[in-house]
Design an enzyme around this catalytic site. Structure first.
Site, PDB file in Angstrom:
ATOM      1  N   GLU A   1      55.760  -2.999  12.965  1.00 29.50           N
ATOM      2  CA  GLU A   1      56.633  -3.707  13.891  1.00 29.50           C
ATOM      3  C   GLU A   1      58.209  -2.332  13.725  1.00 29.50           C
ATOM      4  O   GLU A   1      58.685  -2.580  12.828  1.00 29.50           O
ATOM      5  CB  GLU A   1      56.511  -4.827  13.579  1.00 29.50           C
ATOM      6  CG  GLU A   1      55.526  -5.915  14.310  1.00 29.50           C
ATOM      7  CD  GLU A   1      56.184  -7.135  13.570  1.00 29.50           C
ATOM      8  OE1 GLU A   1      55.476  -7.983  13.271  1.00 29.50           O
ATOM      9  OE2 GLU A   1      57.506  -7.488  13.998  1.00 29.50           O
TER      10      GLU A   1
ATOM     11  N   ASP B   1      66.037 -14.518  12.686  1.00 27.97           N
ATOM     12  CA  ASP B   1      65.422 -14.103  11.377  1.00 27.97           C
ATOM     13  C   ASP B   1      66.379 -14.195  10.015  1.00 27.97           C
ATOM     14  O   ASP B   1      67.179 -15.463  10.418  1.00 27.97           O
ATOM     15  CB  ASP B   1      66.315 -12.524  11.573  1.00 27.97           C
ATOM     16  CG  ASP B   1      65.314 -12.173  12.507  1.00 27.97           C
ATOM     17  OD1 ASP B   1      65.220 -11.334  13.382  1.00 27.97           O
ATOM     18  OD2 ASP B   1      64.186 -11.949  11.391  1.00 27.97           O
TER      19      ASP B   1
ATOM     20  N   TYR C   1      49.324 -13.653  17.312  1.00 26.28           N
ATOM     21  CA  TYR C   1      50.609 -13.627  16.115  1.00 26.28           C
ATOM     22  C   TYR C   1      50.574 -15.155  15.907  1.00 26.28           C
ATOM     23  O   TYR C   1      51.576 -15.785  16.851  1.00 26.28           O
ATOM     24  CB  TYR C   1      52.075 -12.646  16.363  1.00 26.28           C
ATOM     25  CG  TYR C   1      53.137 -12.840  15.392  1.00 26.28           C
ATOM     26  CD1 TYR C   1      53.354 -13.806  14.057  1.00 26.28           C
ATOM     27  CD2 TYR C   1      53.736 -11.615  15.500  1.00 26.28           C
ATOM     28  CE1 TYR C   1      53.875 -13.468  13.497  1.00 26.28           C
ATOM     29  CE2 TYR C   1      54.538 -10.647  13.837  1.00 26.28           C
ATOM     30  CZ  TYR C   1      54.381 -12.339  13.077  1.00 26.28           C
ATOM     31  OH  TYR C   1      55.550 -12.151  12.046  1.00 26.28           O
TER      32      TYR C   1
HETATM   33  O1  LIG Z   1      59.967 -11.770   7.311  1.00 25.49           O
HETATM   34  P1  LIG Z   1      58.652 -12.289   7.725  1.00 25.49           P
HETATM   35  O2  LIG Z   1      59.293 -13.317   7.040  1.00 25.49           O
HETATM   36  O3  LIG Z   1      57.763 -11.613   6.426  1.00 25.49           O
HETATM   37  O4  LIG Z   1      58.083 -12.239   8.482  1.00 25.49           O
HETATM   38  C1  LIG Z   1      57.624 -11.032   9.853  1.00 25.49           C
HETATM   39  C2  LIG Z   1      58.551 -11.179  10.471  1.00 25.49           C
HETATM   40  O5  LIG Z   1      59.997  -9.919   9.779  1.00 25.49           O
HETATM   41  C3  LIG Z   1      58.806  -9.888  11.334  1.00 25.49           C
HETATM   42  O6  LIG Z   1      57.795 -10.087  12.301  1.00 25.49           O
HETATM   43  C4  LIG Z   1      60.064 -10.246  12.762  1.00 25.49           C
HETATM   44  C5  LIG Z   1      60.581 -10.043  12.360  1.00 25.49           C
HETATM   45  N1  LIG Z   1      61.884 -11.142  12.997  1.00 25.49           N
HETATM   46  C6  LIG Z   1      61.268 -12.192  13.649  1.00 25.49           C
HETATM   47  C7  LIG Z   1      61.890 -13.255  15.123  1.00 25.49           C
HETATM   48  C8  LIG Z   1      60.986 -13.737  15.119  1.00 25.49           C
HETATM   49  C9  LIG Z   1      59.310 -13.528  14.882  1.00 25.49           C
HETATM   50  C10 LIG Z   1      59.139 -12.665  13.971  1.00 25.49           C
HETATM   51  C11 LIG Z   1      59.604 -11.037  13.276  1.00 25.49           C
END
Ligand SMILES: O=P(O)(O)OC[C@@H](O)[C@@H](O)c1c[nH]c2ccccc12
Length: 273
Positions: free
Chosen positions: A54, A65, A179
């Site tokens: 990603e 975030d 997801y």
């Molecule tokens: O950071 P984590 O807790 O490992 O979660 C995945 C995430 O980083 C990535 O999929 C993602 C980054 N920013 C997001 C915002 C919403 C959903 C998903 C995301």
């Protein structure tokens, strides 16, 4: 867009299913700490056994975030990284020999700024396989879904544990994978997940034939292994972005850069299901 690129993601999930293995899907913020280093990190992720990556477009208001990715976005934005440079990173990685399917992860505003026609044309040109837009307004999702399908791009839906009665609607017309967000709130490593997360994931599995991946809060080999048993993919973001943050001082020193990159590779390799 050649359908080959979209199939790159589908082929990956198909191959992994035959191997009985879940995909390891790291997330990184492109341009953190700079574009050239992001390219080097992508190569390390692939060497460590990542199956799909990603590519996060840094954004000034990353509302979904937590602090780790917010800090990464701030660092990247200091280098004037924007949507197009992130797409170019995917193509550069491909030209450097990467076989990885890339997902572009972006908030909706940069897409609007670019304009949908240009956005999808650019996605095609840069061989992006999938798209995640966490704040895509519901009223825009129909058009985005149609355009994604026409462009041969997998628009990957996010399903939250609170989405229960809307799961069927969210996953209908989706492609690539679904997801599942493991917990409510923002991204960031967690010691525990939403109560009933396994039942939630099972309910999503019942609602779609697509591969199902889980993310949010997953940061240790034990957590990856746990979810790899019930999902087709596991997303790890903040823990990897934090590792990048920890070794940034090495990455920015030419004499110690290789050591920094190796630490990232080792960290990701030990996560692999
Ligand atoms: O950071 P984590 O807790 O490992 O979660 C995945 C995430 O980083 C990535 O999929 C993602 C980054 N920013 C997001 C915002 C919403 C959903 C998903 C995301």
């Amino acid at each position: 867009m050649t359908t080959e690129t979209t199939n790159r993601m589908d082929l990956t999930f198909r191959r992994l299913k035959e191997q009985g293995r879940a995909a390891l899907i790291p997330f990184l913020t492109v341009g953190d700490p700079d574009l050239e280093t992001s390219l080097a990190i992508i190569a390390e992720l692939e060497a460590a056994g990542a199956d799909i990556v990603e590519l996060g477009v840094p954004y000034s208001d990353p509302l979904a975030d937590g602090p780790v990715i917010q800090r990464a976005s701030s660092r990247a934005l200091r280098g004037n990284i924007h949507l197009r440079t992130c797409m170019e990173t995917a193509l550069k990685a491909r030209e450097s020999g990467s076989e990885l399917p890339f997902i572009l992860f972006t908030y909706y505003n940069p897409v609007l700024q670019m304009g949908l026609d240009t956005f999808f044309a650019e996605l095609n040109r840069h061989e992006i396989s999938g798209l995640i837009i966490p704040d895509l307004p519901v009223e825009e999702s129909e058009e985005m879904r149609t355009r994604s399908r026409d462009a041969g791009i997998n628009l990957i839906p996010l399903v939250a544990p609170t989405s229960s009665e809307r799961i069927a609607k969210i996953v209908s017309g989706a492609s690539g994978f679904v997801y599942c967000v493991s917990s409510l709130g923002v991204t960031g490593e967690r010691a525990s997940f939403h109560e009933g997360v396994d039942r939630f994931i099972e309910s999503v599995r019942q609602a779609t034939d697509l591969p199902v991946a889980v993310g949010f809060g997953i940061s240790t080999p034990e957590q990856v292994a746990r979810f790899a048993k019930i999902c087709d993919g596991v997303v790890v973001g903040s823990a990897i972005v934090r590792k990048i943050e920890e070794v940034i001082i090495l990455l920015e020193d030419p004499a110690k850069r290789a050591e920094g990159l190796l630490q990232i590779r080792d960290f990701v390799a030990q996560l692999r299901p």
